[in-house]
Design a protein around this motif. Sequence first.
Motif, PDB file in Angstrom:
ATOM      1  N   THR A   1       0.840  -1.193   0.000  1.00 20.01           N
ATOM      2  CA  THR A   1       0.000   0.000   0.000  1.00 20.01           C
ATOM      3  C   THR A   1       0.875   1.244   0.000  1.00 20.01           C
ATOM      4  O   THR A   1       2.094   1.147  -0.039  1.00 20.01           O
TER       5      THR A   1
ATOM      6  N   TYR B   1      -1.346   0.477  -6.061  1.00 22.30           N
ATOM      7  CA  TYR B   1      -0.461  -0.342  -5.233  1.00 22.30           C
ATOM      8  C   TYR B   1       1.004   0.066  -5.351  1.00 22.30           C
ATOM      9  O   TYR B   1       1.448   0.551  -6.381  1.00 22.30           O
TER      10      TYR B   1
ATOM     11  N   PRO C   1      -3.028  -7.507  -0.874  1.00 21.83           N
ATOM     12  CA  PRO C   1      -3.939  -6.552  -0.244  1.00 21.83           C
ATOM     13  C   PRO C   1      -4.935  -6.002  -1.263  1.00 21.83           C
ATOM     14  O   PRO C   1      -4.621  -5.911  -2.444  1.00 21.83           O
TER      15      PRO C   1
ATOM     16  N   ILE D   1      -6.963  -2.824  -2.414  1.00 19.51           N
ATOM     17  CA  ILE D   1      -7.006  -1.377  -2.208  1.00 19.51           C
ATOM     18  C   ILE D   1      -8.234  -0.803  -2.900  1.00 19.51           C
ATOM     19  O   ILE D   1      -8.459  -1.056  -4.080  1.00 19.51           O
TER      20      ILE D   1
ATOM     21  N   LYS E   1      -7.399   5.908   0.379  1.00 19.05           N
ATOM     22  CA  LYS E   1      -7.094   4.565  -0.086  1.00 19.05           C
ATOM     23  C   LYS E   1      -7.231   3.621   1.089  1.00 19.05           C
ATOM     24  O   LYS E   1      -6.589   3.798   2.123  1.00 19.05           O
TER      25      LYS E   1
ATOM     26  N   ALA F   1      -6.724  -0.145   2.266  1.00 18.38           N
ATOM     27  CA  ALA F   1      -6.083  -1.409   1.932  1.00 18.38           C
ATOM     28  C   ALA F   1      -6.433  -2.426   3.001  1.00 18.38           C
ATOM     29  O   ALA F   1      -6.369  -2.142   4.192  1.00 18.38           O
TER      30      ALA F   1
ATOM     31  N   SER G   1     -12.322  -4.475   4.233  1.00 18.69           N
ATOM     32  CA  SER G   1     -12.313  -3.289   3.397  1.00 18.69           C
ATOM     33  C   SER G   1     -13.691  -2.614   3.428  1.00 18.69           C
ATOM     34  O   SER G   1     -13.796  -1.405   3.592  1.00 18.69           O
TER      35      SER G   1
END
Lengths: 629, 78
Positions: free
Chosen positions: A281, A346, A476, A478, A519, A521, A528
């Motif tokens: 991230t 990312y 991850p 995002i 953002k 992540a 999320s």
Amino acid sequence: MVFFKREGRPSEKETLVSRLIDRPIRPLFHKNYKNETQVIATVLAHDMENDPDVVAILGASAALTISGLPFMGPIGACRVGWDGNNYILNPTIAQMKDTTLDLVVAGTSDGVLMVESEASELSEEIMLGAVDFGHGEIEHVIKAIIDLAEVAAKEPRPLPDEPKEKDEYLKKITPFRKKFEKAYKEIDKSSRSTILSHIRNEIILEFGELANSTLLSSLTKDIEADIVRSSILKTKRRIDGRDTKTVRSIVAEVGTLPRAHGSALFTRGETQALVVATLGTGQDEQIIDALEGEYRSKFMLHYNFPPYSVGEAGRVGSPGRREVGHGKLAWRAVNPLLPSGDDFPYTVRIVSEVTESNGSSSMATVCGTSLALMDAGVPIKKPVAGIAMGLIKEKKEFSVLSDILGDEDHLGDMDFKVAGTEDGITSLQMDIKITSITKEIMEIALQQAKEGRIHILNEMAKAIGSPREVLAESAPKITTMKVKLEKIRDIIGPGGKIIREICETTGAKVDIEDDGTIKIAASDAESSQAAQSRINDIVAEAELGVIYTGKVVKTVDFGAFVNFLGTRDGLVHISELQNARTEKTTDICKEGDDVKVKVIGFDDRGKVKLSMKRVDQDTGEDIENKKED
Amino acid sequence: MFEVYRKEIKWGGKLLTFETGKIARQADGAVMVTYGGTTVLCTAVGALTAKPGIDFFPLTVNYQEKTFAAGRIPGGFF
């Protein structure tokens, strides 16, 4: 870092520029000169416009030229940019942001010695044109250095003598030439090296222990190089039996490491790289503290060359200059193809472990990186491949070698590496030892490099041809959202209290940028979404006349407090609980009741005024409007 | 005290200056190069005798950026 207020170990840039200075000056020292020599370039002032790297090459050239050391310069150097129509000489740091080419060329007035570059898929023609343009421009600087040397140069030191034993040694070694010639006909690398080291031992025995071993090994090397070079020029066959154009056999594989976000194993002959992509991230970005200011990098590439890759035992430690340089070369080759931060938020880190090496591991790293990025689902614009090339020239004759071996490295008069896509070059690196390589020869060499690159791209496409549609399960996730600027402080909370609490309870990482971009992540979709809805709750604003479902959080004499929108509470005044007069609030509702409320206004402190009586508590319909109908 | 030599040319629209004789006079060669407002001091030193027993050329190049060049103290955040 924060505690040491002095310059520490060399930064990546310092290591790279040290190499950039070293490469064009090294071949210009007299070949018998073996004295310890040091060039130190110290940046004393930076105007934030002109990169000191080229200035340092010029200074090194000038200092050597007036030093009296046996340096066959001077050289000049410049940076060349390309704006789509014209070449730009020494673009400023600000201009570099808009140019599609960053090329540094260095050379003498006779010829180019070094090229280092990054380009956004430019053609062979534009790249060569840039080299040519740069070489023309450095002529002025070379003249200036000569002018300075004419008045300021020290007496030249006497040229080192040829070792006196040389002729005698040569006479004794020459009979071994036949044996070497035979040995170099052996195509298999390991049996060839066995025979070769056998012959070398025989020579040492012939001379005995007292011999000048340095001279002996350099003479032996010369003979071997001569055999290999003339055999290639004569027969167009190389020591491993290939012709000059054939690339060693390639096996490309992706998904080698199942738990990595993306991985690839790229094998070309006896050179192999295990390349792994990891997604991160915004918090994983690298912060680079440059002279021209601090900046962040979303793409990192780390190249490692462990000793086992060449069958040796050795020290494993922090990366050396060579590893930093190779890593940067591969980084330059891939960087122009990465998606923009808006398309792909990312941070990407590539690690390339060279697991086997017989030449051109940096270019194997480029190929492996392209594969690993596609395996990770990074939407790179196009696949990219790289190839290491050599060029041998004797008088009018020359041969261009595609995909050179370790044994062919440094044998050539020009070693060059070209990386790019099917449409153009992203990185070109050249090291030239002789000054008679013309633009026409370079053109032929680059054309052959292109054929090799296209072949490698086709082989790579057998493993994976375009980026995967979805990211790995373990990567991850995002998500990006945008909020109004004045809401940022509400999300962060006093001393970061709210944002910390969101991260802790949902398990997601939340980055807020100055423009209101958020953002989120998280390792899975659930956390999320939890973070997203928490933020939505905070930024949501009560709208006049809209009906919400809420929960009574507190009852007081004058009405009920209802939580109706995220963390937002409003007051239903006792007069708004029902159409009839209410004696006590708790007659109508109590703490924990689900109720339907309508926003009827805001008081002068921004507090929300709600009503229950204007909403049908069963259906949620607006009764007030109905009455008016 | 100093025997300074300078050479200036206009190059790419900016002034390029080579200067020697003032700073680092014990090095075999020392030149201050200024392009625009960027200045680099380059020194070259070669040992008087060859190192015995090596068959490569022992050249070391160290490029170093001083943060004072940009008017900063290293390590801090601002």
